[in-house]
Design an enzyme around this catalytic site. Structure first.
Site, PDB file in Angstrom:
ATOM      1  N   LEU A 104       7.612  19.609   6.864  1.00 63.16           N
ATOM      2  CA  LEU A 104       9.100  19.223   6.501  1.00 63.16           C
ATOM      3  C   LEU A 104       8.680  19.077   4.973  1.00 63.16           C
ATOM      4  CD1 LEU A 104       9.911  15.751   8.924  1.00 63.16           C
ATOM      5  CD2 LEU A 104      11.597  18.022   8.638  1.00 63.16           C
TER       6      LEU A 104
ATOM      7  N   CYS B 187      -4.910  13.538  13.929  1.00 65.85           N
ATOM      8  CA  CYS B 187      -4.472  11.958  13.797  1.00 65.85           C
ATOM      9  C   CYS B 187      -4.932  10.849  14.818  1.00 65.85           C
ATOM     10  CB  CYS B 187      -3.643  11.784  12.468  1.00 65.85           C
ATOM     11  SG  CYS B 187      -2.754  10.846  12.034  1.00 65.85           S
TER      12      CYS B 187
ATOM     13  N   ASP C 239       5.275   0.633  11.995  1.00 62.54           N
ATOM     14  CA  ASP C 239       4.352   0.285  11.580  1.00 62.54           C
ATOM     15  C   ASP C 239       4.317  -1.786  12.427  1.00 62.54           C
ATOM     16  OD1 ASP C 239       3.642   2.146   9.822  1.00 62.54           O
ATOM     17  OD2 ASP C 239       3.472   1.095   7.843  1.00 62.54           O
TER      18      ASP C 239
ATOM     19  N   LYS D 255       0.684  -1.563   0.124  1.00 59.95           N
ATOM     20  CA  LYS D 255       0.148   0.122  -0.288  1.00 59.95           C
ATOM     21  C   LYS D 255       1.180   1.263   0.032  1.00 59.95           C
ATOM     22  CE  LYS D 255      -1.563   1.326   4.390  1.00 59.95           C
ATOM     23  NZ  LYS D 255      -1.291   2.344   4.142  1.00 59.95           N
ATOM     24  N   ASN D 256       1.908   1.514   0.733  1.00 61.40           N
ATOM     25  CA  ASN D 256       2.468   2.583   1.299  1.00 61.40           C
ATOM     26  C   ASN D 256       3.398   2.462   0.137  1.00 61.40           C
ATOM     27  OD1 ASN D 256       2.010   3.187   3.251  1.00 61.40           O
ATOM     28  ND2 ASN D 256       3.314   2.206   4.729  1.00 61.40           N
TER      29      ASN D 256
ATOM     30  N   ARG E 216       1.268  14.553  13.710  1.00 60.17           N
ATOM     31  CA  ARG E 216       2.059  13.914  11.676  1.00 60.17           C
ATOM     32  C   ARG E 216       1.701  15.134  11.424  1.00 60.17           C
ATOM     33  NH1 ARG E 216      -0.631   8.231  10.080  1.00 60.17           N
ATOM     34  NH2 ARG E 216       1.506   8.351   8.783  1.00 60.17           N
TER      35      ARG E 216
ATOM     36  N   ARG F 103      -8.149  -0.963   5.147  1.00 60.39           N
ATOM     37  CA  ARG F 103      -7.186   0.508   5.320  1.00 60.39           C
ATOM     38  C   ARG F 103      -5.750  -0.435   3.840  1.00 60.39           C
ATOM     39  NH1 ARG F 103      -5.626   4.523   8.390  1.00 60.39           N
ATOM     40  NH2 ARG F 103      -4.481   4.973   6.777  1.00 60.39           N
TER      41      ARG F 103
HETATM   42  C1  UD1 Z   1       4.965   7.028   6.277  1.00 58.07           C
HETATM   43  C2  UD1 Z   1       4.375   5.323   6.216  1.00 58.07           C
HETATM   44  C3  UD1 Z   1       3.364   5.160   7.280  1.00 58.07           C
HETATM   45  C4  UD1 Z   1       4.795   5.245   7.943  1.00 58.07           C
HETATM   46  C5  UD1 Z   1       5.598   6.266   8.318  1.00 58.07           C
HETATM   47  C6  UD1 Z   1       6.852   5.354   9.127  1.00 58.07           C
HETATM   48  C7  UD1 Z   1       3.687   5.796   4.013  1.00 58.07           C
HETATM   49  C8  UD1 Z   1       1.670   5.969   3.366  1.00 58.07           C
HETATM   50  N1  UD1 Z   1       2.844   5.987   5.570  1.00 58.07           N
HETATM   51  O1  UD1 Z   1       3.982   7.538   6.860  1.00 58.07           O
HETATM   52  O2  UD1 Z   1       2.428   3.790   7.237  1.00 58.07           O
HETATM   53  O3  UD1 Z   1       4.467   4.273   9.878  1.00 58.07           O
HETATM   54  O4  UD1 Z   1       6.064   6.404   6.897  1.00 58.07           O
HETATM   55  O5  UD1 Z   1       7.530   4.828   8.806  1.00 58.07           O
HETATM   56  O6  UD1 Z   1       3.777   5.564   3.369  1.00 58.07           O
HETATM   57  N2  UD1 Z   1       6.858  14.611  10.326  1.00 58.07           N
HETATM   58  C9  UD1 Z   1       6.955  15.989  10.777  1.00 58.07           C
HETATM   59  N3  UD1 Z   1       7.006  17.201   9.621  1.00 58.07           N
HETATM   60  C10 UD1 Z   1       6.460  16.550   8.525  1.00 58.07           C
HETATM   61  C11 UD1 Z   1       6.629  15.221   8.079  1.00 58.07           C
HETATM   62  C12 UD1 Z   1       6.848  13.847   9.958  1.00 58.07           C
HETATM   63  O7  UD1 Z   1       7.405  16.255  11.604  1.00 58.07           O
HETATM   64  O8  UD1 Z   1       6.646  17.501   7.520  1.00 58.07           O
HETATM   65  C13 UD1 Z   1       7.106  13.244  11.222  1.00 58.07           C
HETATM   66  C14 UD1 Z   1       6.271  12.986  11.714  1.00 58.07           C
HETATM   67  O9  UD1 Z   1       5.027  13.688  12.661  1.00 58.07           O
HETATM   68  C15 UD1 Z   1       6.591  11.514  12.352  1.00 58.07           C
HETATM   69  C16 UD1 Z   1       8.313  11.048  11.428  1.00 58.07           C
HETATM   70  O10 UD1 Z   1       8.755  12.763  10.577  1.00 58.07           O
HETATM   71  O11 UD1 Z   1       6.988  11.807  13.310  1.00 58.07           O
HETATM   72  C17 UD1 Z   1       8.558  10.533  10.645  1.00 58.07           C
HETATM   73  O12 UD1 Z   1       6.971  10.520   9.339  1.00 58.07           O
HETATM   74  P1  UD1 Z   1       6.935  10.230   7.950  1.00 58.07           P
HETATM   75  O13 UD1 Z   1       8.127   8.846   8.180  1.00 58.07           O
HETATM   76  O14 UD1 Z   1       6.388  12.007   7.098  1.00 58.07           O
HETATM   77  O15 UD1 Z   1       5.504   9.273   7.957  1.00 58.07           O
HETATM   78  P2  UD1 Z   1       4.722   9.498   6.323  1.00 58.07           P
HETATM   79  O16 UD1 Z   1       5.484   9.306   4.984  1.00 58.07           O
HETATM   80  O17 UD1 Z   1       2.415  10.272   7.471  1.00 58.07           O
END
Ligand code: UD1
Length: 428
Positions: A133, A124, A314, A22-23, A129, A406
């Site tokens: 970044l 969420c 995950d 999915k991811n 989240r 999902r």
């Molecule tokens: C993706 C995966 C999710 C997985 C996660 C971490 C998908 C659809 N989802 O989520 O299943 O659990 O990677 O491996 O691929 N963060 C910030 N600012 C930002 C973005 C992220 O502070 O702009 C933080 C988040 O809150 C979290 C960390 O960075 O603490 C990692 O998040 P991120 O890798 O971005 O997760 P997702 O891409 O949302």
């Protein structure tokens, strides 16, 4: 809302085929926006998050064709997405609220059309989240960012992003994917430092290369992207789901069964397999399969979740379920997301002995889970309850299973084929 009833205590035995990830599929689908030529993606899993992304892309004007045929023996569907007639640059709240991963359309829309508007996803179940970044990287590439009326609006003055040297403060899968897609069509060279190395990011990069993107450093934490004028038609098969594979590995271990997980390169779930081995589970691998033999006498482990190649967040909930049955005390720390412990109270109701202190869990092993009525709260938390229920001798009923739908394709069918007693019932 559907419920799942599980009568556990049966060691799972047999073979299971892993679906497409999915991811990986979600950002790959979003990549179709980058081109006015068709992108054909095979091994797409049949999941509600995929349907949500499909709805969003169709809303934006992507022409989407679904083919249910098998793909070289894989069960996944084939999607053909043509971004030729994309005519909207706004991802509305109605769709984004269902799935935060909708944010990955922002980079492609901005890169191809010079602007994008995405509803802010809001809070969420697994914490704040944020998307800072993502926005910081796009700003470095010349985008102006405005937050208005619950939407984040990004745009460039002349419709063109410019290459930039970007260092992510924190490793982010989504921000790396958005920036990678945006940079593919930017003017000049972009360097993404401290980029996420997750296999799903590499899968996206490889597909972009097939579309004509110029990307170096795939699989490392520094990606160098030389922007090109346009991207073209391509075909790509979605990477198998390492989290689904890891979940079935734990299902075998927790029931003391023996399961062969087919269609997955064990390298991409190495950290999970290493922890299982450490806990005394027997693991045999080939190039594209993993056999897990759960022998009982589980040993406790100390684990911290980390970006890839570390132990994935995950898989944390599933490991907590397993370690609840270890002969001793395990410590598990969650370092990626805050508030990712919603499965704990439910597992406690099933007999687990777990203490939460900040982002750390202390898990004292118990003899067995016992059946209970529990509620699914998010995707991975829900599957942890399924795992506990597969071990408990009494019946467990899990409600709100739409969370599981999902991310786990045909979960009852796959578990039944391994001998589990699991049925879905419509909530009345
Ligand atoms: C993706 C995966 C999710 C997985 C996660 C971490 C998908 C659809 N989802 O989520 O299943 O659990 O990677 O491996 O691929 N963060 C910030 N600012 C930002 C973005 C992220 O502070 O702009 C933080 C988040 O809150 C979290 C960390 O960075 O603490 C990692 O998040 P991120 O890798 O971005 O997760 P997702 O891409 O949302």
């Amino acid at each position: 809302m559907d419920k799942i009833h599980i009568n556990g205590g049966i060691p799972l035995k047999g073979k299971v085929k892993i679906s497409g990830a999915k991811n990986a599929a979600l950002p790959l689908m979003a990549a179709s926006i980058l081109s006015s030529e068709p992108l054909t993606l095979s091994n797409i899993p049949h999941l509600s998050d995929i349907t949500t992304m499909a709805n969003l892309l169709v809303y934006l004007g992507v022409d989407l064709h679904v083919d249910g045929r098998n793909d070289n023996g894989n069960c996944g569907r084939i999607l053909t997405l043509n971004g030729h007639d994309v005519n909207d640059i706004c991802a509305p709240y109605e769709i984004v609220r269902k799935m935060r991963a909708s944010i990955v359309v922002m980079g492609p829309l901005l890169a191809r059309f010079g602007r994008a508007e995405i509803s802010l996803p809001g809070g969420c179940a697994i914490g704040a989240r944020p998307i800072d970044l993502h926005l910081h990287a796009l700003e470095k590439m010349g985008a102006k960012v405005e937050l208005k009326d619950g939407y984040v609006k990004v745009g460039t003055q002349d419709g063109k992003l410019r290459g930039a040297d970007i260092t992510f403060e924190k490793v982010s899968v989504g921000a790396t994917e958005n920036s990678l897609m945006a940079a593919s069509l930017a003017f000049g060279t972009t360097i993404l430092r401290n980029a996420a190395k997750e296999p799903e990011v590499s899968d996206l990069a490889q597909c972009l290369v097939k579309m004509g993107a110029k990307i170096q450093g795939i699989g490392t934490d520094t990606l160098t992207i030389e922007g090109v004028e346009k991207l073209s038609a391509a075909q790509h098969s979605v990477l198998p789901d390492r989290i689904e594979a890891g979940t079935y590995a734990i299902a075998a271990a927790i029931t003391g069964g023996k399961v062969t997980i087919n269609g997955i390169n064990p390298e991409i779930l190495q950290s999970t397999l290493d922890i299982l081995k450490q806990s005394g589970v027997n693991i045999f691998t080939t190039e594209n399969s993993v056999t897990v033999d759960g022998v009982g006498n589980l040993q406790p482990v100390d684990v911290e979740t980390e970006p890839y190649p570390g132990f994935p967040t995950d898989m944390q909930a599933q490991l907590v379920a397993l370690m609840s049955l270890a002969q001793g005390t395990s410590h598990i720390s969650e370092h990626i997301f805050e508030n990712r412990f919603m499965h704990i109270p439910e597992l406690q109701r099933m007999g687990a002995d777990i203490k939460i202190e900040g982002n750390q869990l202390t898990i004292k092993g118990v003899e067995s889970f016992h059946g209970a009525e529990v509620m699914a709260t998010d995707l991975r938390a829900s599957v942890a309850m399924v795992l506990a229920a597969l071990q408990a001798k009494e019946q467990t009923t899990i409600s709100r299973v739409y969370h599981i739908d999902r991310g786990y394709e045909r979960i009852e069918e796959k578990l039944c084929a391994l001998g589990a007693n699991i049925v879905r019932a419509k909530d009345v």
